[in-house]
Design an enzyme around this catalytic site. Structure first.
Site, PDB file in Angstrom:
ATOM      1  NE  ARG A  78      -3.501   2.426   2.520  1.00 27.80           N
ATOM      2  CZ  ARG A  78      -3.420   3.275   3.530  1.00 27.80           C
ATOM      3  NH1 ARG A  78      -2.721   2.970   4.611  1.00 27.80           N
ATOM      4  NH2 ARG A  78      -4.046   4.427   3.482  1.00 27.80           N
ATOM      5  CG  HIS A 122      -1.021   9.204   3.509  1.00 27.10           C
ATOM      6  ND1 HIS A 122      -1.046   7.845   3.722  1.00 27.10           N
ATOM      7  CD2 HIS A 122      -0.760   9.756   4.713  1.00 27.10           C
ATOM      8  CE1 HIS A 122      -0.803   7.581   4.995  1.00 27.10           C
ATOM      9  NE2 HIS A 122      -0.619   8.738   5.615  1.00 27.10           N
ATOM     10  CD  GLU A 167      -4.804   7.721   9.789  1.00 29.81           C
ATOM     11  OE1 GLU A 167      -4.383   8.787  10.298  1.00 29.81           O
ATOM     12  OE2 GLU A 167      -4.351   6.604  10.101  1.00 29.81           O
ATOM     13  CG  ASN A 292      -5.221   3.531   8.571  1.00 31.21           C
ATOM     14  OD1 ASN A 292      -5.356   2.507   7.898  1.00 31.21           O
ATOM     15  ND2 ASN A 292      -4.742   4.655   8.067  1.00 31.21           N
ATOM     16  CE1 TYR A 294      -0.313   2.784  13.618  1.00 29.78           C
ATOM     17  CE2 TYR A 294      -2.157   4.107  12.865  1.00 29.78           C
ATOM     18  CZ  TYR A 294      -0.978   3.450  12.608  1.00 29.78           C
ATOM     19  OH  TYR A 294      -0.458   3.441  11.334  1.00 29.78           O
ATOM     20  CD  GLU A 360      -1.661   4.038   8.092  1.00 33.26           C
ATOM     21  OE1 GLU A 360      -1.419   4.433   9.273  1.00 33.26           O
ATOM     22  OE2 GLU A 360      -1.721   4.799   7.124  1.00 33.26           O
TER      23      GLU A 360
END
Length: 455
Positions: A78, A122, A167, A292, A294, A360
Protein backbone atom coordinates in the site's frame (compact mmCIF):
# COMPACT_ATOMS: atom_id res chain seq x y z
CA UNK A 1 -1.13 -13.45 -8.40
CA UNK A 2 -4.40 -11.82 -7.27
CA UNK A 3 -5.24 -8.58 -9.03
CA UNK A 4 -8.25 -7.39 -7.09
CA UNK A 5 -9.50 -7.16 -3.52
CA UNK A 6 -8.63 -10.26 -1.46
CA UNK A 7 -11.59 -12.63 -1.30
CA UNK A 8 -11.38 -13.20 2.45
CA UNK A 9 -10.88 -16.96 2.33
CA UNK A 10 -7.69 -16.31 4.26
CA UNK A 11 -6.30 -13.10 5.70
CA UNK A 12 -4.08 -11.32 3.17
CA UNK A 13 -1.04 -9.39 4.40
CA UNK A 14 0.82 -6.31 3.31
CA UNK A 15 2.87 -3.31 4.35
CA UNK A 16 2.05 0.38 3.94
CA UNK A 17 3.93 3.62 3.31
CA UNK A 18 3.04 7.21 2.41
CA UNK A 19 4.60 9.46 -0.21
CA UNK A 20 5.65 12.46 1.89
CA UNK A 21 6.97 10.22 4.64
CA UNK A 22 9.36 8.21 2.46
CA UNK A 23 9.93 9.68 -1.00
CA UNK A 24 12.04 12.78 -0.35
CA UNK A 25 13.03 14.54 -3.60
CA UNK A 26 10.53 17.28 -2.80
CA UNK A 27 12.01 19.69 -5.37
CA UNK A 28 12.94 17.17 -8.09
CA UNK A 29 11.35 16.55 -11.46
CA UNK A 30 8.92 19.42 -11.25
CA UNK A 31 7.17 18.49 -8.00
CA UNK A 32 5.25 21.40 -6.53
CA UNK A 33 5.16 22.41 -2.89
CA UNK A 34 2.73 20.65 -0.55
CA UNK A 35 1.15 21.94 2.64
CA UNK A 36 3.56 19.71 4.57
CA UNK A 37 6.57 21.40 2.98
CA UNK A 38 5.16 24.76 4.05
CA UNK A 39 4.04 23.63 7.51
CA UNK A 40 7.35 21.94 8.33
CA UNK A 41 9.21 25.16 7.48
CA UNK A 42 7.29 26.98 10.20
CA UNK A 43 9.41 27.32 13.37
CA UNK A 44 8.23 24.89 16.04
CA UNK A 45 5.77 23.05 13.82
CA UNK A 46 7.71 19.78 13.74
CA UNK A 47 10.11 18.13 16.16
CA UNK A 48 13.61 19.47 15.63
CA UNK A 49 12.32 21.57 12.73
CA UNK A 50 12.76 18.67 10.30
CA UNK A 51 10.80 17.88 7.15
CA UNK A 52 10.37 15.29 4.40
CA UNK A 53 12.82 16.83 1.94
CA UNK A 54 15.00 13.72 2.10
CA UNK A 55 12.90 11.34 4.22
CA UNK A 56 13.91 7.79 3.18
CA UNK A 57 14.95 8.85 -0.32
CA UNK A 58 12.57 6.24 -1.67
CA UNK A 59 12.09 8.30 -4.82
CA UNK A 60 15.53 7.02 -5.80
CA UNK A 61 15.59 3.81 -3.73
CA UNK A 62 12.16 2.39 -4.52
CA UNK A 63 13.61 -0.75 -6.09
CA UNK A 64 15.58 -1.52 -2.94
CA UNK A 65 12.47 -0.91 -0.84
CA UNK A 66 10.36 -3.20 -3.00
CA UNK A 67 13.02 -5.89 -2.66
CA UNK A 68 12.41 -5.66 1.09
CA UNK A 69 8.67 -6.04 0.53
CA UNK A 70 9.21 -9.07 -1.70
CA UNK A 71 11.61 -10.72 0.72
CA UNK A 72 9.19 -10.16 3.58
CA UNK A 73 6.72 -12.43 1.83
CA UNK A 74 3.65 -10.19 1.85
CA UNK A 75 1.44 -9.99 -1.21
CA UNK A 76 0.36 -6.34 -1.00
CA UNK A 77 2.12 -2.97 -0.96
CA UNK A 78 0.00 0.00 0.00
CA UNK A 79 1.56 3.28 -1.16
CA UNK A 80 0.33 6.79 -1.76
CA UNK A 81 0.65 9.14 -4.69
CA UNK A 82 1.83 12.70 -4.10
CA UNK A 83 -0.70 15.07 -5.66
CA UNK A 84 1.88 17.90 -6.08
CA UNK A 85 4.25 15.51 -7.88
CA UNK A 86 1.59 14.96 -10.56
CA UNK A 87 -0.11 18.38 -10.60
CA UNK A 88 2.36 20.90 -9.15
CA UNK A 89 -0.30 23.60 -8.84
CA UNK A 90 -3.05 21.16 -7.86
CA UNK A 91 -4.89 21.72 -11.15
CA UNK A 92 -3.91 22.46 -14.73
CA UNK A 93 -0.39 21.60 -15.82
CA UNK A 94 0.47 17.90 -15.58
CA UNK A 95 4.00 16.92 -14.60
CA UNK A 96 4.71 13.83 -16.67
CA UNK A 97 7.90 13.05 -14.75
CA UNK A 98 5.81 12.53 -11.62
CA UNK A 99 3.51 10.10 -13.37
CA UNK A 100 6.56 8.39 -14.84
CA UNK A 101 7.86 7.75 -11.31
CA UNK A 102 4.65 6.01 -10.28
CA UNK A 103 4.73 4.02 -13.52
CA UNK A 104 8.17 2.73 -12.54
CA UNK A 105 7.08 2.03 -8.97
CA UNK A 106 4.01 0.05 -10.02
CA UNK A 107 5.89 -1.93 -12.63
CA UNK A 108 8.66 -2.73 -10.17
CA UNK A 109 6.13 -4.00 -7.62
CA UNK A 110 4.41 -6.21 -10.16
CA UNK A 111 7.75 -7.53 -11.41
CA UNK A 112 8.39 -8.74 -7.85
CA UNK A 113 5.02 -10.43 -7.53
CA UNK A 114 3.66 -7.69 -5.27
CA UNK A 115 0.15 -6.31 -5.75
CA UNK A 116 0.11 -2.48 -5.54
CA UNK A 117 -2.69 -0.76 -3.62
CA UNK A 118 -2.76 2.97 -4.34
CA UNK A 119 -3.97 5.74 -2.04
CA UNK A 120 -4.66 8.99 -3.86
CA UNK A 121 -4.47 11.37 -0.89
CA UNK A 122 -2.29 10.95 2.17
CA UNK A 123 -2.31 14.57 3.41
CA UNK A 124 0.09 16.26 0.95
CA UNK A 125 -2.31 18.81 -0.53
CA UNK A 126 -0.65 21.04 -3.14
CA UNK A 127 0.15 24.35 -1.46
CA UNK A 128 -1.38 26.19 -4.40
CA UNK A 129 -4.80 24.77 -3.46
CA UNK A 130 -4.33 25.70 0.19
CA UNK A 131 -3.51 29.22 -0.95
CA UNK A 132 -7.00 29.25 -2.48
CA UNK A 133 -8.62 28.07 0.77
CA UNK A 134 -7.76 24.37 0.98
CA UNK A 135 -10.19 21.68 2.04
CA UNK A 136 -12.74 24.08 3.56
CA UNK A 137 -13.44 25.17 -0.04
CA UNK A 138 -15.61 23.14 -2.43
CA UNK A 139 -13.24 23.74 -5.34
CA UNK A 140 -10.65 21.52 -3.66
CA UNK A 141 -13.02 18.56 -3.76
CA UNK A 142 -13.67 19.17 -7.44
CA UNK A 143 -9.93 19.43 -8.13
CA UNK A 144 -9.39 16.12 -6.33
CA UNK A 145 -11.81 14.33 -8.66
CA UNK A 146 -9.88 15.65 -11.68
CA UNK A 147 -6.59 14.53 -10.13
CA UNK A 148 -7.95 11.06 -9.32
CA UNK A 149 -9.14 10.64 -12.89
CA UNK A 150 -5.77 11.67 -14.27
CA UNK A 151 -3.84 9.21 -12.09
CA UNK A 152 -6.22 6.37 -12.88
CA UNK A 153 -5.88 7.00 -16.60
CA UNK A 154 -2.14 6.40 -16.28
CA UNK A 155 -2.04 3.56 -13.73
CA UNK A 156 -5.45 1.92 -13.88
CA UNK A 157 -4.38 -0.82 -16.30
CA UNK A 158 -2.11 -2.22 -13.55
CA UNK A 159 -3.46 -0.88 -10.25
CA UNK A 160 -6.87 -2.32 -9.42
CA UNK A 161 -7.36 -1.60 -5.71
CA UNK A 162 -7.71 2.12 -5.01
CA UNK A 163 -8.31 4.26 -1.93
CA UNK A 164 -9.35 7.86 -2.28
CA UNK A 165 -8.30 9.26 1.12
CA UNK A 166 -6.17 8.17 4.02
CA UNK A 167 -7.49 9.27 7.42
CA UNK A 168 -9.45 12.33 6.31
CA UNK A 169 -10.19 12.96 10.01
CA UNK A 170 -6.55 13.95 10.46
CA UNK A 171 -6.57 16.13 7.36
CA UNK A 172 -9.72 17.94 8.49
CA UNK A 173 -9.48 18.19 12.24
CA UNK A 174 -5.77 17.99 13.06
CA UNK A 175 -5.03 20.27 10.13
CA UNK A 176 -7.80 22.85 10.28
CA UNK A 177 -9.16 22.76 13.86
CA UNK A 178 -6.30 21.70 16.16
CA UNK A 179 -3.55 23.09 13.95
CA UNK A 180 -1.04 20.38 14.90
CA UNK A 181 -0.83 19.03 11.34
CA UNK A 182 -0.54 20.86 8.05
CA UNK A 183 -1.74 23.41 7.16
CA UNK A 184 -1.70 24.34 10.85
CA UNK A 185 -4.95 26.32 11.00
CA UNK A 186 -6.82 26.64 14.29
CA UNK A 187 -10.36 27.36 13.12
CA UNK A 188 -12.93 25.09 14.74
CA UNK A 189 -15.58 25.37 12.05
CA UNK A 190 -13.04 24.94 9.26
CA UNK A 191 -12.51 21.36 10.40
CA UNK A 192 -16.18 20.53 9.82
CA UNK A 193 -16.21 22.26 6.44
CA UNK A 194 -13.06 20.40 5.45
CA UNK A 195 -14.61 17.11 6.55
CA UNK A 196 -17.60 17.63 4.28
CA UNK A 197 -15.45 18.49 1.30
CA UNK A 198 -13.26 15.44 1.93
CA UNK A 199 -16.43 13.34 1.91
CA UNK A 200 -17.54 15.08 -1.26
CA UNK A 201 -14.13 14.63 -2.89
CA UNK A 202 -14.35 10.91 -2.23
CA UNK A 203 -17.85 10.75 -3.71
CA UNK A 204 -16.93 12.72 -6.82
CA UNK A 205 -13.78 10.66 -7.43
CA UNK A 206 -15.56 7.37 -6.74
CA UNK A 207 -18.21 8.18 -9.33
CA UNK A 208 -15.54 8.98 -11.93
CA UNK A 209 -13.43 5.90 -11.20
CA UNK A 210 -16.39 3.53 -11.08
CA UNK A 211 -17.50 4.88 -14.44
CA UNK A 212 -13.99 4.17 -15.71
CA UNK A 213 -14.33 0.53 -14.66
CA UNK A 214 -12.82 0.41 -11.16
CA UNK A 215 -14.55 -2.25 -9.06
CA UNK A 216 -12.38 -2.22 -5.92
CA UNK A 217 -12.44 1.37 -4.69
CA UNK A 218 -12.43 2.25 -1.01
CA UNK A 219 -11.56 4.87 1.54
CA UNK A 220 -9.34 4.57 4.62
CA UNK A 221 -10.45 5.91 8.01
CA UNK A 222 -8.72 5.95 11.39
CA UNK A 223 -11.82 4.82 13.24
CA UNK A 224 -11.43 4.50 16.99
CA UNK A 225 -13.38 3.18 19.96
CA UNK A 226 -14.36 5.65 22.68
CA UNK A 227 -14.71 3.91 26.01
CA UNK A 228 -15.91 6.41 28.65
CA UNK A 229 -13.76 6.24 31.75
CA UNK A 230 -16.69 7.29 33.95
CA UNK A 231 -20.48 7.15 33.49
CA UNK A 232 -20.53 10.94 33.45
CA UNK A 233 -18.40 10.92 30.29
CA UNK A 234 -20.78 8.75 28.25
CA UNK A 235 -22.43 11.71 26.54
CA UNK A 236 -19.07 13.25 25.68
CA UNK A 237 -17.88 9.91 24.30
CA UNK A 238 -20.87 9.84 21.96
CA UNK A 239 -20.00 13.34 20.72
CA UNK A 240 -16.40 12.31 20.11
CA UNK A 241 -17.59 9.24 18.24
CA UNK A 242 -19.71 11.52 16.05
CA UNK A 243 -16.75 13.68 15.03
CA UNK A 244 -14.23 10.86 14.70
CA UNK A 245 -16.33 8.05 13.21
CA UNK A 246 -19.90 8.89 12.26
CA UNK A 247 -19.03 11.98 10.22
CA UNK A 248 -17.59 9.49 7.69
CA UNK A 249 -19.72 6.40 8.15
CA UNK A 250 -23.05 8.22 8.07
CA UNK A 251 -22.58 9.55 4.55
CA UNK A 252 -21.12 6.24 3.31
CA UNK A 253 -23.93 4.06 4.61
CA UNK A 254 -26.95 6.35 5.09
CA UNK A 255 -26.23 9.35 2.90
CA UNK A 256 -26.71 11.61 5.93
CA UNK A 257 -25.12 13.32 8.88
CA UNK A 258 -26.98 12.11 11.97
CA UNK A 259 -28.73 14.37 14.47
CA UNK A 260 -26.12 13.77 17.18
CA UNK A 261 -23.36 14.91 14.86
CA UNK A 262 -25.32 17.97 13.74
CA UNK A 263 -25.72 19.07 17.36
CA UNK A 264 -21.94 19.07 17.68
CA UNK A 265 -21.26 20.37 14.17
CA UNK A 266 -24.12 22.68 13.13
CA UNK A 267 -22.00 23.77 10.15
CA UNK A 268 -22.92 20.44 8.54
CA UNK A 269 -26.59 21.47 8.52
CA UNK A 270 -25.82 24.53 6.36
CA UNK A 271 -27.35 23.98 2.88
CA UNK A 272 -24.76 26.32 1.40
CA UNK A 273 -22.08 23.83 2.50
CA UNK A 274 -23.91 20.51 2.21
CA UNK A 275 -25.72 20.92 -1.06
CA UNK A 276 -28.53 18.79 -2.41
CA UNK A 277 -27.09 15.58 -3.80
CA UNK A 278 -23.74 15.75 -2.01
CA UNK A 279 -24.42 13.00 0.51
CA UNK A 280 -26.39 10.90 -1.94
CA UNK A 281 -23.24 10.85 -4.05
CA UNK A 282 -21.23 9.50 -1.10
CA UNK A 283 -23.76 6.86 -0.07
CA UNK A 284 -22.77 3.43 -1.34
CA UNK A 285 -19.67 4.84 -3.06
CA UNK A 286 -17.15 2.50 -1.39
CA UNK A 287 -16.58 -1.10 -2.42
CA UNK A 288 -14.47 -1.66 0.69
CA UNK A 289 -13.45 0.22 3.81
CA UNK A 290 -9.96 0.54 5.22
CA UNK A 291 -9.44 0.86 8.96
CA UNK A 292 -6.26 2.26 10.50
CA UNK A 293 -6.06 1.38 14.18
CA UNK A 294 -3.46 2.13 16.82
CA UNK A 295 -5.12 2.79 20.17
CA UNK A 296 -8.45 3.18 21.99
CA UNK A 297 -9.59 6.39 23.67
CA UNK A 298 -10.88 6.62 27.24
CA UNK A 299 -12.52 10.04 27.67
CA UNK A 300 -13.30 11.59 31.01
CA UNK A 301 -14.71 15.04 31.64
CA UNK A 302 -11.96 17.64 31.34
CA UNK A 303 -9.49 17.23 34.19
CA UNK A 304 -6.56 19.68 34.52
CA UNK A 305 -4.71 17.08 36.60
CA UNK A 306 -4.31 14.84 33.54
CA UNK A 307 -1.62 15.43 30.94
CA UNK A 308 -2.84 17.37 27.94
CA UNK A 309 -3.51 15.14 24.95
CA UNK A 310 -2.60 16.63 21.54
CA UNK A 311 -5.95 15.63 20.03
CA UNK A 312 -8.25 17.38 22.50
CA UNK A 313 -8.62 20.40 20.18
CA UNK A 314 -9.57 18.16 17.26
CA UNK A 315 -13.22 17.62 18.22
CA UNK A 316 -14.76 21.08 17.72
CA UNK A 317 -18.17 21.47 19.30
CA UNK A 318 -17.84 18.41 21.53
CA UNK A 319 -17.88 18.56 25.33
CA UNK A 320 -14.35 19.26 26.60
CA UNK A 321 -12.65 16.08 27.75
CA UNK A 322 -9.37 14.65 28.88
CA UNK A 323 -8.12 11.25 27.79
CA UNK A 324 -6.98 8.66 30.29
CA UNK A 325 -4.12 6.67 28.80
CA UNK A 326 -3.36 3.37 30.51
CA UNK A 327 -0.23 1.27 30.42
CA UNK A 328 1.39 -0.23 28.45
CA UNK A 329 2.09 2.54 25.99
CA UNK A 330 4.10 2.77 22.80
CA UNK A 331 6.97 5.22 22.41
CA UNK A 332 4.59 7.83 21.02
CA UNK A 333 2.46 7.57 24.16
CA UNK A 334 -0.47 5.58 22.78
CA UNK A 335 -2.08 2.92 24.91
CA UNK A 336 -1.67 -0.64 23.67
CA UNK A 337 -4.96 -2.57 23.67
CA UNK A 338 -5.69 -4.97 20.80
CA UNK A 339 -9.27 -5.34 22.05
CA UNK A 340 -9.88 -1.92 20.50
CA UNK A 341 -9.06 -3.25 17.05
CA UNK A 342 -11.42 -6.20 17.50
CA UNK A 343 -14.12 -3.79 18.72
CA UNK A 344 -13.73 -1.44 15.73
CA UNK A 345 -13.73 -4.27 13.20
CA UNK A 346 -16.88 -5.85 14.60
CA UNK A 347 -18.84 -2.62 15.06
CA UNK A 348 -17.85 -1.34 11.60
CA UNK A 349 -18.78 -4.65 10.00
CA UNK A 350 -22.24 -4.44 11.60
CA UNK A 351 -22.60 -0.77 10.69
CA UNK A 352 -21.53 -0.94 7.05
CA UNK A 353 -21.57 -4.54 5.81
CA UNK A 354 -18.56 -3.66 3.66
CA UNK A 355 -15.45 -5.78 3.20
CA UNK A 356 -12.89 -4.43 5.65
CA UNK A 357 -9.12 -4.11 5.36
CA UNK A 358 -6.87 -3.28 8.30
CA UNK A 359 -4.89 -0.82 6.20
CA UNK A 360 -2.55 0.34 9.00
CA UNK A 361 -1.56 -1.15 12.32
CA UNK A 362 1.76 -0.90 14.08
CA UNK A 363 3.71 0.66 16.93
CA UNK A 364 6.31 3.32 17.59
CA UNK A 365 9.06 1.76 19.68
CA UNK A 366 12.39 3.08 21.08
CA UNK A 367 14.36 0.91 18.60
CA UNK A 368 17.94 1.29 19.85
CA UNK A 369 20.56 0.09 17.37
CA UNK A 370 22.97 -2.31 19.09
CA UNK A 371 25.83 -3.79 17.09
CA UNK A 372 24.01 -2.98 13.88
CA UNK A 373 20.75 -4.69 14.84
CA UNK A 374 17.38 -3.65 16.27
CA UNK A 375 15.80 -6.22 18.60
CA UNK A 376 12.28 -4.74 18.74
CA UNK A 377 10.52 -7.42 20.77
CA UNK A 378 7.92 -4.86 21.93
CA UNK A 379 6.86 -4.31 18.31
CA UNK A 380 6.71 -8.06 17.72
CA UNK A 381 4.39 -8.39 20.73
CA UNK A 382 2.23 -5.57 19.38
CA UNK A 383 1.93 -7.12 15.92
CA UNK A 384 1.30 -10.62 17.28
CA UNK A 385 -1.53 -9.52 19.57
CA UNK A 386 -3.18 -7.31 16.97
CA UNK A 387 -3.00 -9.99 14.31
CA UNK A 388 -4.72 -12.27 16.82
CA UNK A 389 -7.38 -9.61 17.44
CA UNK A 390 -7.98 -9.39 13.71
CA UNK A 391 -8.46 -13.14 13.48
CA UNK A 392 -10.87 -13.06 16.44
CA UNK A 393 -12.96 -10.46 14.62
CA UNK A 394 -12.97 -12.67 11.52
CA UNK A 395 -14.03 -15.66 13.60
CA UNK A 396 -16.86 -13.58 15.05
CA UNK A 397 -18.17 -12.83 11.57
CA UNK A 398 -16.46 -9.61 10.50
CA UNK A 399 -15.60 -9.61 6.79
CA UNK A 400 -11.94 -8.64 7.24
CA UNK A 401 -9.90 -9.34 4.12
CA UNK A 402 -6.38 -8.06 4.90
CA UNK A 403 -3.97 -6.91 7.60
CA UNK A 404 -1.43 -4.30 6.49
CA UNK A 405 1.47 -3.33 8.76
CA UNK A 406 2.42 0.26 9.34
CA UNK A 407 5.10 0.69 8.26
CA UNK A 408 7.89 -0.69 6.12
CA UNK A 409 10.52 1.96 6.88
CA UNK A 410 11.41 4.29 9.71
CA UNK A 411 10.34 7.58 8.16
CA UNK A 412 9.25 11.17 8.61
CA UNK A 413 6.57 10.87 11.28
CA UNK A 414 4.75 14.13 10.54
CA UNK A 415 4.86 16.60 13.44
CA UNK A 416 7.10 14.19 15.38
CA UNK A 417 9.85 14.54 12.77
CA UNK A 418 12.19 11.55 12.88
CA UNK A 419 11.92 10.95 16.62
CA UNK A 420 9.24 8.24 16.50
CA UNK A 421 9.94 5.08 14.54
CA UNK A 422 7.19 2.74 13.34
CA UNK A 423 9.19 0.83 10.73
CA UNK A 424 10.03 -2.85 10.63
CA UNK A 425 13.15 -1.73 8.75
CA UNK A 426 15.63 0.70 10.32
CA UNK A 427 16.81 3.54 8.07
CA UNK A 428 20.10 5.20 8.93
CA UNK A 429 19.45 8.96 8.75
CA UNK A 430 22.99 9.57 7.55
CA UNK A 431 23.58 7.17 4.68
CA UNK A 432 20.03 5.76 4.22
CA UNK A 433 21.18 2.17 4.81
CA UNK A 434 18.19 -0.14 5.35
CA UNK A 435 18.48 -2.75 8.12
CA UNK A 436 15.58 -5.13 8.77
CA UNK A 437 14.66 -5.28 12.45
CA UNK A 438 13.78 -8.35 14.47
CA UNK A 439 10.11 -7.60 13.73
CA UNK A 440 10.76 -7.84 9.98
CA UNK A 441 12.32 -11.27 10.41
CA UNK A 442 9.54 -12.36 12.78
CA UNK A 443 6.85 -11.30 10.30
CA UNK A 444 8.64 -13.04 7.43
CA UNK A 445 8.74 -16.22 9.50
CA UNK A 446 5.08 -15.82 10.48
CA UNK A 447 4.09 -15.55 6.83
CA UNK A 448 6.44 -18.20 5.46
CA UNK A 449 3.92 -21.10 5.45
CA UNK A 450 1.71 -19.09 3.08
CA UNK A 451 4.49 -19.15 0.45
CA UNK A 452 3.10 -15.95 -1.02
CA UNK A 453 -0.03 -17.45 -2.55
CA UNK A 454 -2.48 -16.15 0.03
CA UNK A 455 -0.57 -13.20 1.41
Amino acid sequence: MPTHLPDGSTLAHGVATAAYQIEGATTEDGRGASIWDTFAARPGATRDGLDGATACDSYHRYAEDLDLVRDLGVGWYRFSIAWPRVLPEGTGRVESRGLDYYDRLVDAALDRGIQPMATLYHWDLPQALEDRGGWPERATAEAFADYATLVHERLGDRVHVWATHNEPWCAAYLGYSAGVHAPGRREAGAGHRAAHHLNLAHGLAAARLHEAGVTDLGIVHNLAPFWPETPEAAGAADELDAVRNRVWLGPLTDGAYDDGLLRVAPELADPALVRDGDLALVRGSADWLGINYYTPFRPTLADPALERHPEVEAYPGATPVSFVVREPRTDIGWEVDPAGLEDVLLTTHRRTGLPLLVTENGAACPDPVVDGTVDDQDRIDYLRTHLAATERARSAGADVRAYVVWTLLDNFEWAEGYTKTFGIVHVDPGDQTRTPKASYHWLASFLAPESGTTS
